[in-house]
Design a protein around this motif. Structure first.
Motif, PDB file in Angstrom:
ATOM      1  N   GLN A   1       1.225   4.260  -2.844  1.00 19.60           N
ATOM      2  CA  GLN A   1       1.056   5.659  -2.475  1.00 19.60           C
ATOM      3  C   GLN A   1       2.302   6.458  -2.867  1.00 19.60           C
ATOM      4  O   GLN A   1       2.217   7.563  -3.404  1.00 19.60           O
ATOM      5  CB  GLN A   1       0.829   5.732  -0.953  1.00 19.60           C
ATOM      6  CG  GLN A   1       0.458   7.096  -0.441  1.00 19.60           C
ATOM      7  CD  GLN A   1      -0.869   7.589  -0.996  1.00 19.60           C
ATOM      8  OE1 GLN A   1      -1.851   6.845  -1.007  1.00 19.60           O
ATOM      9  NE2 GLN A   1      -0.885   8.819  -1.510  1.00 19.60           N
TER      10      GLN A   1
ATOM     11  N   SER B   1       6.775   5.924   6.985  1.00 14.91           N
ATOM     12  CA  SER B   1       5.776   5.182   7.770  1.00 14.91           C
ATOM     13  C   SER B   1       6.117   3.688   7.740  1.00 14.91           C
ATOM     14  O   SER B   1       5.818   2.958   8.687  1.00 14.91           O
ATOM     15  CB  SER B   1       4.357   5.439   7.244  1.00 14.91           C
ATOM     16  OG  SER B   1       4.153   4.759   6.021  1.00 14.91           O
ATOM     17  N   ILE B   2       6.765   3.237   6.684  1.00 11.89           N
ATOM     18  CA  ILE B   2       7.188   1.821   6.650  1.00 11.89           C
ATOM     19  C   ILE B   2       8.293   1.613   7.683  1.00 11.89           C
ATOM     20  O   ILE B   2       8.299   0.630   8.426  1.00 11.89           O
ATOM     21  CB  ILE B   2       7.729   1.406   5.246  1.00 11.89           C
ATOM     22  CG1 ILE B   2       6.796   1.858   4.124  1.00 11.89           C
ATOM     23  CG2 ILE B   2       7.988  -0.092   5.198  1.00 11.89           C
ATOM     24  CD1 ILE B   2       7.281   1.481   2.715  1.00 11.89           C
TER      25      ILE B   2
ATOM     26  N   HIS C   1       0.843  -1.191   0.000  1.00 16.47           N
ATOM     27  CA  HIS C   1       0.000   0.000   0.000  1.00 16.47           C
ATOM     28  C   HIS C   1       0.890   1.257   0.000  1.00 16.47           C
ATOM     29  O   HIS C   1       0.659   2.203  -0.756  1.00 16.47           O
ATOM     30  CB  HIS C   1      -0.906  -0.030   1.232  1.00 16.47           C
ATOM     31  CG  HIS C   1      -1.781   1.168   1.329  1.00 16.47           C
ATOM     32  ND1 HIS C   1      -2.862   1.358   0.500  1.00 16.47           N
ATOM     33  CD2 HIS C   1      -1.716   2.268   2.123  1.00 16.47           C
ATOM     34  CE1 HIS C   1      -3.428   2.514   0.788  1.00 16.47           C
ATOM     35  NE2 HIS C   1      -2.752   3.081   1.770  1.00 16.47           N
ATOM     36  N   ALA C   2       1.903   1.227   0.857  1.00 16.82           N
ATOM     37  CA  ALA C   2       2.812   2.380   0.926  1.00 16.82           C
ATOM     38  C   ALA C   2       3.529   2.574  -0.416  1.00 16.82           C
ATOM     39  O   ALA C   2       3.707   3.697  -0.888  1.00 16.82           O
ATOM     40  CB  ALA C   2       3.828   2.169   2.047  1.00 16.82           C
ATOM     41  N   ARG C   3       3.943   1.468  -1.026  1.00 21.49           N
ATOM     42  CA  ARG C   3       4.619   1.570  -2.336  1.00 21.49           C
ATOM     43  C   ARG C   3       3.711   2.263  -3.360  1.00 21.49           C
ATOM     44  O   ARG C   3       4.140   3.176  -4.061  1.00 21.49           O
ATOM     45  CB  ARG C   3       4.972   0.158  -2.836  1.00 21.49           C
ATOM     46  CG  ARG C   3       5.530   0.128  -4.244  1.00 21.49           C
ATOM     47  CD  ARG C   3       5.355  -1.246  -4.871  1.00 21.49           C
ATOM     48  NE  ARG C   3       3.936  -1.602  -4.943  1.00 21.49           N
ATOM     49  CZ  ARG C   3       3.480  -2.845  -5.034  1.00 21.49           C
ATOM     50  NH1 ARG C   3       4.295  -3.870  -5.049  1.00 21.49           N
ATOM     51  NH2 ARG C   3       2.176  -3.076  -5.111  1.00 21.49           N
TER      52      ARG C   3
ATOM     53  N   VAL D   1       5.522   8.811   3.403  1.00 21.20           N
ATOM     54  CA  VAL D   1       4.940   7.467   3.304  1.00 21.20           C
ATOM     55  C   VAL D   1       6.023   6.408   3.526  1.00 21.20           C
ATOM     56  O   VAL D   1       5.828   5.435   4.255  1.00 21.20           O
ATOM     57  CB  VAL D   1       4.286   7.283   1.911  1.00 21.20           C
ATOM     58  CG1 VAL D   1       3.917   5.830   1.683  1.00 21.20           C
ATOM     59  CG2 VAL D   1       3.056   8.155   1.783  1.00 21.20           C
TER      60      VAL D   1
END
Ligand code: MSP
Length: 706
Positions: A427, A446-447, A423-425, A443
């Motif tokens: 985004q 956040s990982i 999901h982060a990728r 983002v």
């Protein structure tokens, strides 16, 4: 293959590069590296804008040809850009474009001819000859309308440019005009594409400017007023206006008007470009440039994105004029290249203004890089070395050990972390594609936070003590190591060196530059991979110490920049001084003990010493030791210099006196006044009485001392 062509503005070659020139180049470099990873064939242009009256005058003052002058400036640009991995050797720009290139001359002449032969959408000649009467700012290279200058209160004196606060030139001469006024509708049609000018707010400004009515644009000067320029084809008594010349660089660089370059690079292949520009030069890029191209029958740029300005901690735009820019040399010596690159993209929301402060840069380096990315990398790799014999363990947990893992809060199902990373990728890709670099990086962090939490909750160091928790330990370390691999691919465009470093430490060998973040799939890191030697990446900076050193250095250079400090002489006795000062002040203080250290002639040549004449001199309230002087050193405007001589010189006695000025010292603010240089004085006796250096013979103001 899909192509992507990105450009920075070409910087005026009238001064050394600073943060304002570094910033767009870093952003363009990151964008191009990102697109290259995404499988595009890319081309990245940066360079210098070298013609015009401003450079012509500076060169005249320096007694060199404009070309000699810009050659020196370009060498400095290239040197500094290479320190930040922006040059070709580091995988950066493909061309450092110069408007003095012969192929550029050819292309500009070709474009002029095409435009001159064309009709506007309203059926008129696109270029016509007439007479120009108005005000021109050499530093902006712009004609100024009434709302763009400040009237001079003294009748008969020139008004001043609102940007540079310098007097404008009166221009009254024959000129070629581009019939911009006929292109309003065609331009408004282009702006219907919301991506053409960005961000949205800037696009609206451009639209309302065009709707407000466009005036025709003077695109030439008489050669007798501006000779350092490209001549108008077929009319060599006229010189092409510097913006017309400069904008065309974006197409001549890739082969417009020159078969050889077309073959080697490819105008057809790469055009149209994405232009990154500062908001201060949006009008030229979003209005003039597409109009010239429309007239020549060439496709307009793909996108013009206007970014904001770096402001100083007081909220003023950083500029050479205000003397509040960041010294790139200091930036390079105190901070890792990748830290500066990261900071530029993370700290400033692309499109908005941002404040630059060394303290914020130190804070971000320490929190996001040293404690964040760097720490995750070093602790993960160190634990793999210690607990897994340096081999990447398996991330799987067998049925019989699931309960053990759950007991210490480890999420046994890898799909949770994988889902989070995916999901982060997505985004990240979305944000980077939309030039929302700061958000994209947020983002990614956040990982990092997520994996940091997995580690601190599971406490691998405790798991290592329990044989039943061996699989849990391995699973945690696998998640962390696989995340690191993802981070390297995602962040490579922003931090090429550091990410390649982590990647190598993970025991991986591919070139990250070729790996597409969109292809990242959880589980790509093979179990059993032998990790490399673990090395720290971003050492923590001691904030107080670093700030003190930077301050000292900046002040060190500006103490000499102003020499107002009456203690300078006594300081010279106690503090170790760089060779230059030892050879001068220390000698004078001691009555000439002899030179203790030698410098090269090249070192001396760096100091620009000029003959100056004191025009005014006055005391400064509440500053007993300082005099405020205005000094003519043969420039357009007198220099303002503060000198620590008030206890030894009556101001009136100084007026008209010829003195020696160090002209190229960095300006410095003192008691609210900017001091733009230093006057030379011997420092005599125990208390270092200043005795101003002067001349026994007649010398003109501005003459150089060699
Ligand atoms: N030579 C023209 C551009 C011609 S492009 C065909 C020019 N040169 S410039 O050197 O004055 O500015 C180049 C770029 O640097 C501009 O986009 C400008 O916005 C940017 N910056 C200068 N100071 C800046 C900051 N303080 N912050 C961010 N960028 C700034 O204009």
């Amino acid at each position: 293959m899909k192509t992507f062509y990105v450009t920075t503005p070409i910087y005026y070659a009238n001064d050394l590069p600073h943060l304002g020139s570094l910033y767009p180049t870093i952003v363009a470099d990151c964008l191009r590296r990102y697109k290259r990873q995404r499988g595009y064939e890319t081309y990245f242009l940066t360079g210098t804008d070298e013609h015009g009256i401003n450079i012509q005058r500076i060169a005249e003052r320096k007694g060199v040809t404009p070309r000699q002058y810009t050659d020196d400036i370009v060498a400095e640009f290239k040197k500094l850009f290479s320190l930040f991995s922006l040059d070709t050797e580091h995988g950066g720009y493909d061309i450092f474009m110069r408007t003095t290139e012969p192929f550029h001359y050819q292309g500009v002449a070709e474009l002029w001819r095409r435009v001159a032969a064309s009709k506007t959408p309203k059926g008129n000649d696109a270029i016509y000859k007439s007479h120009y009467e108005g005000w021109f700012c050499p530093s902006c290279a712009e004609y100024k309308t009434e709302d763009e200058y400040q009237r001079n209160e003294k009748p008969g004196e020139a008004p001043s440019c609102l940007v540079h606060l310098k007097p404008l030139d009166r221009v009254s001469e024959e000129s070629y005009f581009f019939r911009l006024s006929d292109y309003d509708e065609a331009l408004l049609k282009l702006y219907e594409d919301p991506e053409f000018v960005q961000p949205e707010g800037r696009r609206n400004e451009v639209i309302s400017f065009v709707r407000g009515g466009l005036q025709d644009l003077s695109i030439s000067r008489e050669k007798r007023s501006v000779s350092w320029a490209i001549p108008v084809p077929g009319d060599p008594g006229h010189s092409i206006y510097v913006w017309f010349d400069a904008l065309i660089n974006y197409i001549t660089a890739i082969g417009f008007g020159n078969e050889e370059r077309e073959r080697v690079v490819g105008f057809e292949k790469f055009w149209p470009a994405v232009h990154l520009v500062g908001k201060d030069i949006l009008r030229q890029h979003a209005i003039y440039w597409p109009a010239f191209l429309l007239a020549a029958g060439i496709e307009p740029p793909r996108r013009v994105f206007a970014h904001g300005m770096w402001l100083d901690p007081n909220g003023r735009k950083m500029s050479k004029t205000l003397g509040n820019t960041i010294d790139l040399d200091i930036l390079h010596r105190y901070f890792a290249t990748d830290a500066v690159r990261y900071f530029c993209l993370r700290e400033m929301v692309f499109g908005q203004d941002g404040r630059f402060g060394y303290e914020t840069l130190i804070d971000r380096t320490n929190s996001d890089l040293a404690s964040g990315l760097g720490n995750l990398s070093s602790r993960t790799l160190t634990m793999i070395a210690r607990y897994c014999d340096g081999r990447v363990p398996s991330g799987k947990i067998s049925e019989d050990k699931l309960l053990f893992a759950k007991r210490v809060g480890v999420d046994t199902d890898e799909t949770t972390i994988a889902g989070f990373a995916e999901h982060a990728r997505d985004q990240f890709l979305h944000d980077f594609d939309n030039f929302a670099f700061s958000r994209a990086l947020e983002v990614v962090w956040s990982i990092i936070a997520r994996v940091d939490k997995i580690i601190s909750d599971a406490k691998p160091w405790d798991l290592a003590k329990d044989e039943n928790q061996r699989q849990t330990l391995h699973a945690v370390l696998y998640r962390a190591a696989e995340t690191l691999r993802w981070l390297c691919v995602l962040l490579n465009s922003v931090m090429p060196e550091a990410t390649q470093g982590i990647y190598t430490q993970l025991g991986l060998v591919d070139s990250l530059a070729q790996l597409d973040p969109a292809d990242l799939k959880w589980g790509g890191l093979a179990e059993g991979t032998q990790i490399g030697e673990v090395k720290p990446l971003f050492p923590r900076l001691d904030k107080a110490k670093t700030m003190a050193e930077i301050r000292n250095e900046s002040e060190g250079s500006s103490t000499s920049a102003t020499a107002p400090d009456p203690n300078a002489a006594s300081e010279a006795k106690t503090k170790p001084l760089p060779p230059m000062r030892r050879a001068t002040e220390a000698d004078a203080v001691s009555g000439g003990e002899g030179v203790t250290s030698f410098i090269e002639i090249g070192d001396f040549a760096k100091v620009d010493l000029r003959v100056g004449q004191v025009l005014t001199a006055e005391r400064i309230p509440k500053a007993d030791k300082l005099l405020l002087l205005s000094i003519d050193i043969g420039e357009e405007k007198p220099r303002q210099i503060l000198a620590g001589i008030a206890e030894h010189y009556e101001p009136e006695r100084l007026i008209g006196r010829k003195i020696v000025v160090v002209a190229n010292l960095k300006p410095r603010k003192l008691r609210g006044y900017e001091s733009q240089g230093m006057l030379l004085a011997a420092s005599v006796g125990e208390e270092g009485k200043p005795v101003i250096a002067t001349f026994a013979e007649e010398v003109p103001n501005g003459a150089r001392l060699k």
